[in-house]
Every structure is written in structure tokens, then in C-alpha cells.
Motif scaffolding. Structure first.
Motif, PDB file in Angstrom:
ATOM      1  N   VAL A 128       0.894  -1.171   0.000  1.00  0.00           N
ATOM      2  CA  VAL A 128       0.000   0.000   0.000  1.00  0.00           C
ATOM      3  C   VAL A 128       0.924   1.210   0.000  1.00  0.00           C
ATOM      4  CG1 VAL A 128      -1.798   1.248   1.243  1.00  0.00           C
ATOM      5  CG2 VAL A 128      -1.772  -1.265   1.255  1.00  0.00           C
ATOM      6  N   GLU A 129       0.841   2.018  -1.045  1.00  0.00           N
ATOM      7  CA  GLU A 129       1.894   2.996  -1.317  1.00  0.00           C
ATOM      8  C   GLU A 129       1.313   4.377  -1.623  1.00  0.00           C
ATOM      9  OE1 GLU A 129       4.639   4.311  -0.886  1.00  0.00           O
ATOM     10  OE2 GLU A 129       5.918   2.676  -1.614  1.00  0.00           O
ATOM     11  N   TYR A 130       2.142   5.388  -1.410  1.00  0.00           N
ATOM     12  CA  TYR A 130       1.728   6.736  -1.819  1.00  0.00           C
ATOM     13  C   TYR A 130       1.854   6.865  -3.334  1.00  0.00           C
ATOM     14  CZ  TYR A 130       1.846   8.213   3.054  1.00  0.00           C
ATOM     15  OH  TYR A 130       1.604   8.330   4.391  1.00  0.00           O
ATOM     16  N   ASP A 131       0.936   7.636  -3.906  1.00  0.00           N
ATOM     17  CA  ASP A 131       0.985   7.998  -5.326  1.00  0.00           C
ATOM     18  C   ASP A 131       2.379   8.536  -5.672  1.00  0.00           C
ATOM     19  OD1 ASP A 131      -0.825   9.402  -7.752  1.00  0.00           O
ATOM     20  OD2 ASP A 131       0.823  10.672  -7.032  1.00  0.00           O
ATOM     21  N   TYR A 132       2.993   9.300  -4.744  1.00  0.00           N
ATOM     22  CA  TYR A 132       4.303   9.895  -5.011  1.00  0.00           C
ATOM     23  C   TYR A 132       5.351   8.839  -5.348  1.00  0.00           C
ATOM     24  CZ  TYR A 132       8.785  12.177  -4.492  1.00  0.00           C
ATOM     25  OH  TYR A 132      10.072  12.619  -4.738  1.00  0.00           O
ATOM     26  N   TYR A 133       5.469   7.786  -4.520  1.00  0.00           N
ATOM     27  CA  TYR A 133       6.513   6.774  -4.740  1.00  0.00           C
ATOM     28  C   TYR A 133       6.217   5.873  -5.928  1.00  0.00           C
ATOM     29  CZ  TYR A 133       8.653   8.104  -0.359  1.00  0.00           C
ATOM     30  OH  TYR A 133       9.285   8.805   0.625  1.00  0.00           O
ATOM     31  N   ASN A 134       4.917   5.682  -6.209  1.00  0.00           N
ATOM     32  CA  ASN A 134       4.539   4.780  -7.299  1.00  0.00           C
ATOM     33  C   ASN A 134       4.593   5.478  -8.663  1.00  0.00           C
ATOM     34  OD1 ASN A 134       3.265   1.909  -7.625  1.00  0.00           O
ATOM     35  ND2 ASN A 134       2.096   3.229  -8.992  1.00  0.00           N
ATOM     36  N   PHE A 135       4.270   6.795  -8.697  1.00  0.00           N
ATOM     37  CA  PHE A 135       4.192   7.514  -9.982  1.00  0.00           C
ATOM     38  C   PHE A 135       5.053   8.769 -10.040  1.00  0.00           C
ATOM     39  CE2 PHE A 135      -0.250   5.523 -10.076  1.00  0.00           C
ATOM     40  CZ  PHE A 135       0.089   4.561 -11.009  1.00  0.00           C
ATOM     41  N   GLU A 136       4.768   9.691  -9.115  1.00  0.00           N
ATOM     42  CA  GLU A 136       5.340  11.043  -9.183  1.00  0.00           C
ATOM     43  C   GLU A 136       6.872  11.023  -9.257  1.00  0.00           C
ATOM     44  OE1 GLU A 136       2.809  13.312  -9.104  1.00  0.00           O
ATOM     45  OE2 GLU A 136       4.212  14.886  -9.738  1.00  0.00           O
ATOM     46  N   ALA A 137       7.492  10.344  -8.309  1.00  0.00           N
ATOM     47  CA  ALA A 137       8.955  10.323  -8.237  1.00  0.00           C
ATOM     48  C   ALA A 137       9.568   9.610  -9.437  1.00  0.00           C
ATOM     49  CB  ALA A 137       9.407   9.644  -6.947  1.00  0.00           C
ATOM     50  N   LEU A 138       8.759   8.785 -10.120  1.00  0.00           N
ATOM     51  CA  LEU A 138       9.259   8.014 -11.259  1.00  0.00           C
ATOM     52  C   LEU A 138       9.061   8.745 -12.583  1.00  0.00           C
ATOM     53  CD1 LEU A 138       8.147   4.593  -9.929  1.00  0.00           C
ATOM     54  CD2 LEU A 138      10.431   4.968 -10.908  1.00  0.00           C
ATOM     55  N   ASN A 139       8.728  10.028 -12.462  1.00  0.00           N
ATOM     56  CA  ASN A 139       8.604  10.855 -13.664  1.00  0.00           C
ATOM     57  C   ASN A 139       7.426  10.420 -14.537  1.00  0.00           C
ATOM     58  OD1 ASN A 139       9.585  13.039 -15.200  1.00  0.00           O
ATOM     59  ND2 ASN A 139      10.645  11.648 -16.623  1.00  0.00           N
ATOM     60  N   ILE A 140       6.436   9.812 -13.919  1.00  0.00           N
ATOM     61  CA  ILE A 140       5.247   9.415 -14.676  1.00  0.00           C
ATOM     62  C   ILE A 140       4.265  10.586 -14.617  1.00  0.00           C
ATOM     63  CG2 ILE A 140       3.308   7.782 -14.828  1.00  0.00           C
ATOM     64  CD1 ILE A 140       5.165   5.699 -13.448  1.00  0.00           C
ATOM     65  N   PRO A 141       3.988  11.199 -15.780  1.00  0.00           N
ATOM     66  CA  PRO A 141       3.167  12.422 -15.769  1.00  0.00           C
ATOM     67  C   PRO A 141       1.744  12.174 -15.264  1.00  0.00           C
ATOM     68  CG  PRO A 141       3.558  11.669 -18.019  1.00  0.00           C
ATOM     69  CD  PRO A 141       4.398  10.809 -17.137  1.00  0.00           C
ATOM     70  N   LYS A 142       1.132  13.270 -14.760  1.00  0.00           N
ATOM     71  CA  LYS A 142      -0.219  13.204 -14.180  1.00  0.00           C
ATOM     72  C   LYS A 142      -1.244  12.596 -15.142  1.00  0.00           C
ATOM     73  CE  LYS A 142      -0.821  15.349  -9.983  1.00  0.00           C
ATOM     74  NZ  LYS A 142       0.095  14.446  -9.250  1.00  0.00           N
ATOM     75  N   ASP A 143      -1.075  12.853 -16.440  1.00  0.00           N
ATOM     76  CA  ASP A 143      -2.082  12.368 -17.403  1.00  0.00           C
ATOM     77  C   ASP A 143      -1.708  11.017 -18.024  1.00  0.00           C
ATOM     78  OD1 ASP A 143       0.074  13.176 -18.842  1.00  0.00           O
ATOM     79  OD2 ASP A 143      -1.014  14.466 -20.256  1.00  0.00           O
ATOM     80  N   HIS A 144      -0.681  10.359 -17.448  1.00  0.00           N
ATOM     81  CA  HIS A 144      -0.269   9.055 -17.997  1.00  0.00           C
ATOM     82  C   HIS A 144      -1.377   8.014 -17.776  1.00  0.00           C
ATOM     83  CE1 HIS A 144       2.070   5.364 -18.620  1.00  0.00           C
ATOM     84  NE2 HIS A 144       2.972   6.141 -19.257  1.00  0.00           N
ATOM     85  N   PRO A 145      -1.658   7.194 -18.804  1.00  0.00           N
ATOM     86  CA  PRO A 145      -2.765   6.237 -18.685  1.00  0.00           C
ATOM     87  C   PRO A 145      -2.640   5.277 -17.487  1.00  0.00           C
ATOM     88  CG  PRO A 145      -1.487   5.874 -20.707  1.00  0.00           C
ATOM     89  CD  PRO A 145      -1.059   7.182 -20.150  1.00  0.00           C
ATOM     90  N   ALA A 146      -1.398   4.944 -17.073  1.00  0.00           N
ATOM     91  CA  ALA A 146      -1.200   4.050 -15.928  1.00  0.00           C
ATOM     92  C   ALA A 146      -1.819   4.625 -14.656  1.00  0.00           C
ATOM     93  CB  ALA A 146       0.286   3.793 -15.712  1.00  0.00           C
ATOM     94  N   ARG A 147      -1.918   5.962 -14.584  1.00  0.00           N
ATOM     95  CA  ARG A 147      -2.437   6.603 -13.365  1.00  0.00           C
ATOM     96  C   ARG A 147      -3.959   6.626 -13.316  1.00  0.00           C
ATOM     97  NH1 ARG A 147       1.954  11.154 -11.624  1.00  0.00           N
ATOM     98  NH2 ARG A 147       0.660  11.177  -9.772  1.00  0.00           N
ATOM     99  N   ASP A 148      -4.600   6.181 -14.397  1.00  0.00           N
ATOM    100  CA  ASP A 148      -6.055   6.165 -14.473  1.00  0.00           C
ATOM    101  C   ASP A 148      -6.625   5.239 -13.397  1.00  0.00           C
ATOM    102  OD1 ASP A 148      -8.055   6.781 -17.190  1.00  0.00           O
ATOM    103  OD2 ASP A 148      -8.819   5.646 -15.455  1.00  0.00           O
ATOM    104  N   THR A 149      -7.772   5.653 -12.848  1.00  0.00           N
ATOM    105  CA  THR A 149      -8.436   4.799 -11.849  1.00  0.00           C
ATOM    106  C   THR A 149      -8.921   3.489 -12.479  1.00  0.00           C
ATOM    107  OG1 THR A 149     -10.462   6.028 -12.260  1.00  0.00           O
ATOM    108  CG2 THR A 149      -9.197   6.652 -10.310  1.00  0.00           C
TER     109      THR A 149
END
Ligand code: 2NL
Length: 396
Positions: A191-212
């Protein structure tokens, strides 16, 4: 009624015999019950006869009880039957007690005689019961010992030993190979923060992986990790280079279950950060890894790819073990099988973790464990790995 002239009847209606053997009144002798009023009409001789007859009758009754009890006890074939006999003859509401109750109606002279006999009969019955009980119990023990005899020569029950799950077999091999090259194995939260899973990895806010639609969100900024990169980010925040780690573990994606998809699967990521790390370190490390996993004759190739967290990025294929590059059913005519993604860690990712990209560089890789396991054991349906069917698992 001659010879009984001196007899007189008291106020209570009881006849008193003067000069009786013991000198006590007949009332006393007869026990003073209502019976006495009936007896009062009898003469002394008749009374003696009556008493003698009654004594005899009582004795006979007691002897009959003794005999009946003996028969019942002898016939008792188990403790239950014996207990029934105990209740019937010597119990509180038993035959013997019923006779003893009648003793109140006896004269003071009769009572000790009949009483003694009654006690003797009771003692006799109780002794017999105790003897029989011991006898039945020892017989029962004997039977039990006979029926529960253990045959020590029979073969023992086999302990069914569990087996390693195919996912664990391959993961343990992968760990061994990387540990052999100086890597640490690290773990982190699922169970992880959005930051460690996406943000810090340079995955942009609109990246499809971030979709609910693709990621299980718990709150706006907490989710089930979709890759173990989050563990590598946490490690880079905590440790100074040189860093050599692999991060294996469960990851989650909002996928429907089918032969090649599961909402829970396993990933192994690797990361190296140090001064002077180049693409050739990446290639050399991965070649060593693949040859250790699939055999010295294995061939690999790299194809350019894109990941937001590496630059440049590549996918690595291994030459098909079935057709050796010719093209077959296993590799779908390609001659090569896609195995993992990799690349040089994006400078922004290093920066996010407080590592200066001007001083340090690194490479990273990520592989899906299920795919590697399915290739390795020729498993065509991923669901088999999660169903715990012993017939499947016992093959490994
Ligand atoms: C794939 C691709 C990859 C990584 C994972 C990574 C981690 C950090 C920084 C940079 Cl902290 N990269 N991980 C890099 C390339 C590919 O996985 O297909 N995985 C199943």
C-alpha cells in the motif's frame, strides 16, 4: 380365650400383657403402629403365632431378595445391567429399603433379629455387586486392550511435505543470481503513496497508468503499488550510491482475470546507481543474468522502447529455446521471446531522490515474474499459479 384373663386393654385401645417374657408391654413389642388396633382383638397365643409367622415371612422375604439379587447380579453382563440390579435391590427406592421400612411395624424383639438379617442381606448384595463390578471392569479393560492392540510392524503414515511454488522456485533462482553479483534484496510497502509509485518516477499526471481504470486507489494519494519501483525510490532516498538492489514483490493492476492477466502478480525490479554506470553495464549484467537463468547458450537482444523513468529505454528478448530463432508456436513465429524492460535511470528520477545526475548514473530493469515462470515451465494459463490445485503444484 382362657389363660388370658389378666389381660387388660389400655385407654389407647392396646391390650397389655402382664407378666410377658421381658416384662414390657405388647404395644412396645408390636411396635405401636395402627396394626396394633387390629391385633388388639387377638389373644396372647394368637399374637405369638402372629409374630412368629410375621418374623418368618420377613425372613423369607429377605432371603428371597438375597436370592433374586444374586441371580440378577450373576446375570449382569455389563456395568449398565449391574447398576440396574444395584438400584433394584439396594437402592434408596429398592426392594431392601422397602422391607426395612416395614420394620417399623415390628416388635422390639423382632426388630433386631430381622434388622440383623436385613443388614446381612444388604452387605451380601453390596459385596456381590462390588465383586461383579471389579470383574466386569477388568473384563472391559481386557477387551479394550485386545481391540486396541497396536501392530508396530504396520507401515507409518507418510508426512506429506509441501513443495516450493513455481513462482518461488524461479524467484529464489533470480535472487541467487543477483545476490551472486553483489545485489541486496529489498522490500517495501504494497500500500503505497501515489508519489513513490508515480510522481517520483517521472510518470506524468495524465499518464494512462495513473487512471483509476488501471490502478487500485485507496484514497486520492494512496494506492496498491503497480510496480516495485516505489521500493527502489525509497532505497535511493535512504542510501547513498553505490546502490545495487533487486526489489521483488506483489504488485496490483485493475485487470480482469484471464489466461495472461491477474489483478495481483509479481514483479522483480533491479537498480544499480554509481559513478560511471553505462549502458554496457546494463547489457553485461543482463547477459550474465539470462545465461545463469536459461543456460550459457542463451542469446539476448535489445530493442529500443520507451519508459518515463528511463532514458534511453529498451526491451530485452531472449532467443526462443524451442526453435533457436527459427520461429515456432512458442515464440509465435518471432524466434525471440520478450522478457523484460530496462534502461538508464532518467536524470529526473535521480534528482527526485536527491542524487546528483551530473555525478551519478544508473540502470534499472523490471520483469514480470509470472511470464518468466510460464515460459520456464511451459504453463499456458496464469490462473494455474493462483488456484493451489495440488495436482498442478505437485509437478514442480
Ligand atoms: C517492465 C519494465 C521497468 C524500471 C522498470 C525503474 C526503477 C527506477 C528507476 C528507473 Cl527507481 N526504472 N524501473 C525500468 C525500466 C523498466 O520495467 O516491463 N516491467 C515489467
Amino acid at each position: 380365650m382362657s389363660g388370658f384373663a389378666e389381660d387388660s386393654v389400655g385407654k389407647d385401645g392396646c391390650r397389655t400383657v402382664k407378666g410377658g417374657e421381658s416384662g414390657c408391654s405388647l404395644k412396645q413389642k408390636l411396635g405401636g403402629t395402627a396394626e396394633v388396633s387390629v391385633l388388639s382383638s387377638l389373644g396372647t397365643r394368637e399374637l405369638f403365632i402372629f409374630i412368629r409367622e410375621r418374623n418368618k415371612a420377613m425372613k423369607e422375604l429377605l432371603e428371597k431378595i438375597r436370592q433374586d439379587a444374586k441371580e440378577a447380579i450373576d446375570a449382569a453382563s455389563d456395568l449398565e445391567a449391574l447398576n440396574a440390579a444395584r438400584v433394584r435391590f439396594s437402592g434408596k427406592k429398592g426392594e431392601l429399603t422397602a422391607v426395612l421400612k416395614q420394620m417399623g411395624g415390628l416388635s422390639a424383639e423382632e426388630r433386631p433379629i430381622v434388622g440383623q438379617l436385613a443388614n446381612e442381606v444388604r452387605g451380601d448384595i453390596e459385596n456381590r455387586i462390588a465383586e461383579k463390578e471389579a470383574d466386569l471392569k477388568s473384563k472391559a479393560t481386557e477387551m479394550k486392550l485386545k481391540s486396541e492392540k497396536i501392530d508396530v510392524t504396520l507401515p507409518g503414515k507418510k508426512e506429506v511435505l509441501g513443495k516450493k511454488h513455481p513462482l518461488s522456485i524461479v524467484l529464489d533462482e533470480i535472487k541467487e543470481i543477483f545476490i551472486g553479483m553483489g545485489f541486496d534484496v529489498v522490500q517495501g510497502p504494497e500500500v503505497e503513496y501515489d508519489y513513490y509509485n508515480f510522481e517520483a518516477l517521472n510518470i506524468p499526471k495524465d499518464h494512462p497508468a495513473r487512471d483509476t481504470q488501471d490502478t487500485f486507489y485507496i484514497t486520492d494519494n494512496i494506492l496498491l503499488r503497480t510496480q516495485t519501483s516505489s521500493v527502489q525510490i525509497r532505497t535511493m532516498e535512504e542510501r547513498k550510491p553505490p546502490i545495487r538492489i533487486i526489489a521483488p514483490g506483489r504488485v496490483y493492476r485493475s485487470d480482469a482475470v484471464d489466461a495472461t492477466h491477474s489483478p495481483l502478480f509479481h514483479q522483480v525490479e533491479g537498480l544499480v546507481v554509481d559513478k560511471g554506470i553505462t549502458m554496457s553495464d546494463l547489457k553485461g549484467t543482463l547477459e550474465v543474468f539470462i545465461k545463469a537463468l536459461y543456460g550459457e547458450e542463451s542469446q539476448v537482444r535489445f530493442r529500443p522502447h520507451h519508459f518515463p523513468f528511463t532514458e534511453p529505454s529498451a526491451e530485452m528478448d531472449v532467443m526462443c529455446f524451442a526453435c533457436h530463432g527459427e520461429g515456432c508456436r512458442l515464440c509465435k513465429g518471432e524466434g525471440w521471446i520478450e522478457l523484460l524492460g530496462c534502461g538508464m535511470v532518467h536524470p529526473k528520477v535521480l534528482e527526485n531522490c536527491g542524487i546528483d545526475p551530473e555525478v551519478y548514473s544508473g540502470f534499472a530493469l523490471g520483469l514480470g515474474l509470472e511470464r518468466v515462470v510460464m515460459r520456464r515451465f511451459n504453463i499456458d494459463d496464469m490462473r494455474l499459479l493462483y488456484e493451489n490445485d495440488q495436482r498442478f503444484l505437485n509437478q514442480f
